[in-house]
Design a protein around this motif. Structure first.
Motif, PDB file in Angstrom:
ATOM      1  N   THR A 195      -9.659  -4.334   4.254  1.00  0.00           N
ATOM      2  CA  THR A 195      -8.434  -3.601   3.830  1.00  0.00           C
ATOM      3  C   THR A 195      -7.377  -3.442   4.911  1.00  0.00           C
ATOM      4  O   THR A 195      -7.610  -4.035   6.008  1.00  0.00           O
ATOM      5  N   LEU A 249      -3.266   6.215   6.207  1.00  0.00           N
ATOM      6  CA  LEU A 249      -3.848   5.880   7.389  1.00  0.00           C
ATOM      7  C   LEU A 249      -2.973   4.770   7.932  1.00  0.00           C
ATOM      8  O   LEU A 249      -2.405   3.959   7.463  1.00  0.00           O
ATOM      9  N   TRP A 285      -6.395  -5.710  -1.258  1.00  0.00           N
ATOM     10  CA  TRP A 285      -7.674  -5.816  -0.556  1.00  0.00           C
ATOM     11  C   TRP A 285      -8.101  -7.334  -0.739  1.00  0.00           C
ATOM     12  O   TRP A 285      -7.954  -8.167  -1.716  1.00  0.00           O
ATOM     13  N   SER A 308      -6.476  -1.174   6.514  1.00  0.00           N
ATOM     14  CA  SER A 308      -7.181  -0.140   7.686  1.00  0.00           C
ATOM     15  C   SER A 308      -8.416  -0.077   8.115  1.00  0.00           C
ATOM     16  O   SER A 308      -8.800   0.493   9.174  1.00  0.00           O
ATOM     17  N   ASN A 316      -7.464  -1.345  -4.116  1.00  0.00           N
ATOM     18  CA  ASN A 316      -6.027  -1.365  -3.964  1.00  0.00           C
ATOM     19  C   ASN A 316      -5.880  -3.202  -4.079  1.00  0.00           C
ATOM     20  O   ASN A 316      -6.734  -3.846  -3.674  1.00  0.00           O
ATOM     21  N   ASP A 374      -7.009   7.184   0.443  1.00  0.00           N
ATOM     22  CA  ASP A 374      -7.009   7.476   1.888  1.00  0.00           C
ATOM     23  C   ASP A 374      -6.106   6.459   2.670  1.00  0.00           C
ATOM     24  O   ASP A 374      -5.388   6.900   3.542  1.00  0.00           O
ATOM     25  N   GLU A 375      -6.307   5.056   2.285  1.00  0.00           N
ATOM     26  CA  GLU A 375      -5.724   4.060   2.948  1.00  0.00           C
ATOM     27  C   GLU A 375      -3.826   4.273   2.966  1.00  0.00           C
ATOM     28  O   GLU A 375      -3.469   3.868   4.039  1.00  0.00           O
ATOM     29  N   GLN A 376      -3.425   4.805   1.930  1.00  0.00           N
ATOM     30  CA  GLN A 376      -2.000   5.175   1.686  1.00  0.00           C
ATOM     31  C   GLN A 376      -1.469   5.876   3.006  1.00  0.00           C
ATOM     32  O   GLN A 376      -0.367   6.155   3.498  1.00  0.00           O
ATOM     33  N   ILE A 378     -11.405   5.478  -0.580  1.00  0.00           N
ATOM     34  CA  ILE A 378     -10.678   4.727   0.462  1.00  0.00           C
ATOM     35  C   ILE A 378      -9.160   4.162   0.085  1.00  0.00           C
ATOM     36  O   ILE A 378      -8.492   4.248   0.689  1.00  0.00           O
ATOM     37  N   GLY A 434      -9.590  -1.439  13.588  1.00  0.00           N
ATOM     38  CA  GLY A 434      -9.744  -0.692  12.284  1.00  0.00           C
ATOM     39  C   GLY A 434     -11.106  -0.208  12.216  1.00  0.00           C
ATOM     40  O   GLY A 434     -11.950  -0.673  13.144  1.00  0.00           O
ATOM     41  N   LEU A 450      -1.972   1.175   9.751  1.00  0.00           N
ATOM     42  CA  LEU A 450      -2.526  -0.227   9.653  1.00  0.00           C
ATOM     43  C   LEU A 450      -3.357  -0.673  10.734  1.00  0.00           C
ATOM     44  O   LEU A 450      -2.904  -0.362  11.986  1.00  0.00           O
TER      45      LEU A 450
END
Length: 326
Positions: free
Chosen positions: A75, A176, A53, A77, A50, A172-174, A169, A131, A178
């Protein structure tokens, strides 16, 4: 773009000037292969990760002990410690033992990563960071034959697996939550509170060693010493590359500074290194303008950039135009 560390920068300059011993040549090749692997891993992260990052490269930290980290990915998360390996050989890890082309190795990169992660986890515990924290080894060279047993395979991955892992990653970050410290703030705290200088800096080459190296300006493109020097330009007789004379001189002074790492620069030494291609007056004026005078008088010295030209003068322009300096 990743920056080569100081050891590799110095080795590279000595290599072009034929100033490496056989042992140093081997270590230079190892370090260069390692850097190429790190650069490849970084490019994959930028391509498939992303945009938000943040990356730290080749840093030393001290948290109850020192350790070096190849790549740190911050990142929203989580934090990921990436150890890049550019092996083109057969590498086998089984029962906590490592083999390269069938030969037992004295150290296991997985045990080394485990020890580094102990210090990394302590760092983030001190920061009260909530995190996710993971450490991974990436075998980025497609020519390498990698065989890992089950414990090691949970940490190590090949290039294709790494790309799949990055995409996962990023996806999935979208969804998860922060972490409690944003990446930009986390970067500043790591660098300000835990980063230390490399405890194993380059060793300055002696004047005896330097006197055995090739001297003078070399082509910035093909590194040939077969050049023609005019009043305002340096022309390579091998590849035809043209460069502003002042830029060539500044670049060569940076090269000398790396070879003499941390030693102040003097006009007389620089004149010898430049093989008399430019006058003392020209050198003094260039050192004063681009490097800065540390003290005056008969034995004036100038600041050493301790970095290659590409990094030290990345944002400085040297246009092709007439100059009064001769």
């Amino acid at each position: 773009m990743l920056q080569k560390n100081l050891e590799l920068q110095q080795q590279e300059e000595c290599y072009y000037r034929e100033g490496l011993t056989q042992k140093e040549m081997y270590q230079f090749q190892v370090n260069m292969d390692g850097f190429k692997g790190e650069a490849e891993v970084y490019q994959l992260l930028v391509k498939y990760g992303n945009a938000n990052w943040i990356y730290l490269h080749d840093i030393w930290i001290n948290t109850g002990g020192t350790t070096q980290l190849d790549l740190v990915v911050l990142t929203g998360s989580g934090v990921y410690i990436i150890d890049a390996k550019n092996y083109a050989t057969e590498y086998v890890h089984q029962n906590q033992q490592a083999f390269a082309n069938g030969k037992l190795l004295s150290k296991s990169i997985f045990i080394q990563l485990e020890r580094s992660m102990e210090k990394v986890n302590l760092l983030f515990n001190n920061l009260r960071y909530n995190g996710e924290i993971q450490g991974k080894i990436v075998f980025v060279n497609p020519e390498g034959l990698i065989r890992l047993d089950e414990p090691a395979s949970e940490v190590g991955m090949n290039r294709a697996e790494f790309i799949h892992w990055i995409k996962g990653i990023a996806r999935d970050e979208q969804n998860l939550p922060l972490a409690n410290i944003l990446p930009i703030a986390l970067k500043e705290r790591i660098l300000n509170e835990f980063q230390i200088e490399n405890p194993y800096p380059p060793v300055p080459k002696s004047m005896k060693e330097i006197n055995q190296m090739k001297r003078g300006i070399k082509c910035a493109k093909c590194h040939s010493f077969d050049i023609t020097l005019t009043m305002y330009k340096v022309i390579c007789n091998q590849c035809g590359h043209h460069e502003v004379k002042k830029k060539s001189v500044v670049r060569t002074l940076c090269e000398y500074g790396l070879i003499r790492y941390r030693e102040p620069l003097t006009v007389s030494e620089c004149e010898v290194f430049l093989d008399g291609q430019v006058s003392k007056k020209y050198i003094a004026r260039t050192l004063s303008k681009y490097f800065g005078k540390m003290n005056s008088g008969r034995y004036a010295t100038y600041a050493n950039k301790n970095s290659s030209f590409d990094y030290a003068f990345e944002n400085v322009e040297f246009p092709f135009k007439n100059s009064k300096a001769k």
